[in-house]
Design a protein around this motif. Structure first.
Motif, PDB file in Angstrom:
ATOM      1  N   LEU A 113       0.829  -1.137  -0.119  1.00 40.93           N
ATOM      2  CA  LEU A 113       0.106  -0.059  -0.135  1.00 40.93           C
ATOM      3  C   LEU A 113       0.883   1.321  -0.047  1.00 40.93           C
ATOM      4  CD1 LEU A 113      -3.075  -0.919   2.494  1.00 40.93           C
ATOM      5  CD2 LEU A 113      -3.045  -0.795  -0.021  1.00 40.93           C
ATOM      6  N   GLU A 114       1.948   1.365   0.815  1.00 45.40           N
ATOM      7  CA  GLU A 114       2.863   2.312   0.939  1.00 45.40           C
ATOM      8  C   GLU A 114       3.515   2.695  -0.341  1.00 45.40           C
ATOM      9  OE1 GLU A 114       5.874   4.277   3.936  1.00 45.40           O
ATOM     10  OE2 GLU A 114       6.650   2.239   3.019  1.00 45.40           O
ATOM     11  N   ILE A 118      -0.841   4.865  -1.250  1.00 43.86           N
ATOM     12  CA  ILE A 118      -1.771   4.753  -0.751  1.00 43.86           C
ATOM     13  C   ILE A 118      -1.699   5.030   0.695  1.00 43.86           C
ATOM     14  CG2 ILE A 118      -3.833   3.435  -0.166  1.00 43.86           C
ATOM     15  CD1 ILE A 118      -3.341   1.797  -2.671  1.00 43.86           C
ATOM     16  N   THR A 120      -1.589   4.835   4.721  1.00 45.48           N
ATOM     17  CA  THR A 120      -1.917   3.593   5.869  1.00 45.48           C
ATOM     18  C   THR A 120      -1.332   4.046   6.949  1.00 45.48           C
ATOM     19  OG1 THR A 120      -1.974   1.463   5.799  1.00 45.48           O
ATOM     20  CG2 THR A 120       0.087   2.392   5.080  1.00 45.48           C
ATOM     21  N   TRP A 230     -13.053   8.156  -2.090  1.00 46.51           N
ATOM     22  CA  TRP A 230     -12.817   6.800  -1.207  1.00 46.51           C
ATOM     23  C   TRP A 230     -13.037   5.644  -2.236  1.00 46.51           C
ATOM     24  CZ3 TRP A 230     -15.336   7.099   4.321  1.00 46.51           C
ATOM     25  CH2 TRP A 230     -14.965   8.532   4.832  1.00 46.51           C
ATOM     26  N   LEU A 233      -9.695   5.182  -3.919  1.00 49.04           N
ATOM     27  CA  LEU A 233      -8.933   4.600  -3.121  1.00 49.04           C
ATOM     28  C   LEU A 233      -9.040   3.080  -2.657  1.00 49.04           C
ATOM     29  CD1 LEU A 233      -6.527   5.988  -1.330  1.00 49.04           C
ATOM     30  CD2 LEU A 233      -8.119   6.211   0.314  1.00 49.04           C
ATOM     31  N   ARG A 236      -8.034   1.391  -5.800  1.00 49.12           N
ATOM     32  CA  ARG A 236      -6.315   1.103  -6.013  1.00 49.12           C
ATOM     33  C   ARG A 236      -5.623   0.236  -4.758  1.00 49.12           C
ATOM     34  NH1 ARG A 236      -4.755   6.844  -4.394  1.00 49.12           N
ATOM     35  NH2 ARG A 236      -2.745   6.152  -4.729  1.00 49.12           N
ATOM     36  N   ALA A 237      -6.443   0.328  -3.638  1.00 49.60           N
ATOM     37  CA  ALA A 237      -5.738  -0.719  -2.751  1.00 49.60           C
ATOM     38  C   ALA A 237      -6.009  -2.119  -3.138  1.00 49.60           C
ATOM     39  CB  ALA A 237      -6.395  -0.315  -1.499  1.00 49.60           C
ATOM     40  N   ALA A 240      -3.436  -2.771  -5.625  1.00 45.82           N
ATOM     41  CA  ALA A 240      -1.837  -2.658  -5.100  1.00 45.82           C
ATOM     42  C   ALA A 240      -1.367  -4.009  -4.996  1.00 45.82           C
ATOM     43  CB  ALA A 240      -1.791  -1.624  -4.357  1.00 45.82           C
ATOM     44  N   VAL A 260      -6.263   3.562   4.420  1.00 44.84           N
ATOM     45  CA  VAL A 260      -6.303   2.096   4.266  1.00 44.84           C
ATOM     46  C   VAL A 260      -5.826   1.315   5.303  1.00 44.84           C
ATOM     47  CG1 VAL A 260      -6.606   0.004   2.619  1.00 44.84           C
ATOM     48  CG2 VAL A 260      -6.928   2.502   1.713  1.00 44.84           C
TER      49      VAL A 260
END
Length: 295
Positions: A113-114, A118, A120, A230, A233, A236-237, A240, A260
């Motif tokens: 995620l990072e 994104i 977190t 949202w 997001l 995308r998560a 990922a 997230v």
């Protein structure tokens, strides 16, 4: 007739929902236990050589993984190796075993995620008691989570040094990895978005009196209209970690931030379906087999 293999437990509510959705679509659905996976090598590459309960898994149009039960290190590694072999031989496995490996491991998920940009929660992962105490004292208020696990099981909030000392010593005794995430004040509310095929199909707000919002831990679910940002997001998560379907947990944080904090590659949806009325199993089966929703 299309054929779908579901790796899971027959007694599971989710598996039963998938079987019903298959029946409505005229899809043959066989439920097979992950523990029954076996493999053969040396047939000249004519098949994947992977079976479950004697049934060749490459005979199906797709394999849907609904459970990854605990086992010895050898058992868990073999099961994942077998799923990878299926995927390499062109069998459609959902989620892909690589995505399952990423999402079952909270550190792996957080790191991806990072790396994808994104947001977190701040997280520290260490292996020793001294390092764990140091991380706790630096953050001050943390949620200690099992590296592997879901539905809020085993999570402990640590805000007091004496309590942290005792809990971390206990975890040290069982050889645990210390996955520690900053506690983000959320007023007993967070959001679960269900992503299937790159789209959010439904979302709920989970409400609780305490800090654990998981429906399995007693939280209440109400429908939630995701703002566009949202939803993006959440999509995308899921991307990922390479998940075709996932439960993405969104945490509204002070200052208008949205974080997230978890991506589940074998998501539960019972509370979400009850709250929203969305037939998630039908959406999922339609996606896995490349069909539209049943009328």
């Amino acid at each position: 007739m299309a054929r779908l293999a579901v790796l899971g437990r027959r007694a599971s509510w989710h598996v039963a929902q998938i079987a019903l959705a298959c029946g409505r679509r005229g899809v043959e659905c066989d439920v097979l236990p992950v523990q029954a996976i076996a493999a053969a090598v040396g047939d000249g590459g004519r098949s994947s050589g992977v079976r479950a309960g004697g049934t060749p898994l490459d005979a199906y149009d797709a394999v849907l993984v609904r459970a990854l039960p605990a086992g010895s290190l050898e058992q868990v590694v073999f099961r994942m190796d077998a799923l990878h072999r299926l995927a390499r031989h062109g069998v459609r496995v959902v989620n892909h075993p690589a995505a399952l490996e990423r999402t079952v491991d909270k550190f792996y998920t957080s790191a991806l995620l990072e790396e994808a940009g994104i947001p977190t929660p701040a997280t520290r992962v260490v292996q020793g008691f001294a390092e764990a105490m140091e991380a706790f004292l630096a953050m001050g208020d943390v949620v200690l989570k099992p590296l592997f696990g879901s539905e809020g099981r085993g999570m402990v909030r640590l805000a007091d040094p004496d309590t942290a000392y005792r809990v971390l010593r206990a975890w040290e005794g069982i050889g645990a990895v210390f996955y520690m995430q900053e506690f983000v004040p959320h007023g007993g509310r967070d959001v679960r978005a269900l992503v299937v095929g790159g789209e959010v199909v439904a979302a709920i707000e989970r409400r609780a009196e305490g800090w654990k919002t998981n429906v399995a831990a007693g939280g209440r679910a109400v429908p939630f209209a995701l703002p566009a940002g949202w939803a993006d997001l959440a999509v995308r998560a899921a991307a990922a970690v390479g998940a075709e379907h996932a439960g993405v947990d969104l945490l509204p944080a002070p200052g208008g931030r949205v974080l997230v904090h978890e991506v589940n590659g074998i998501p539960g949806w019972r509370g979400l379906q009850q709250a929203t009325g969305v037939d998630v199993a039908d959406v999922l089966v339609g996606h896995v087999l490349g069909r539209r929703r049943a009328v």
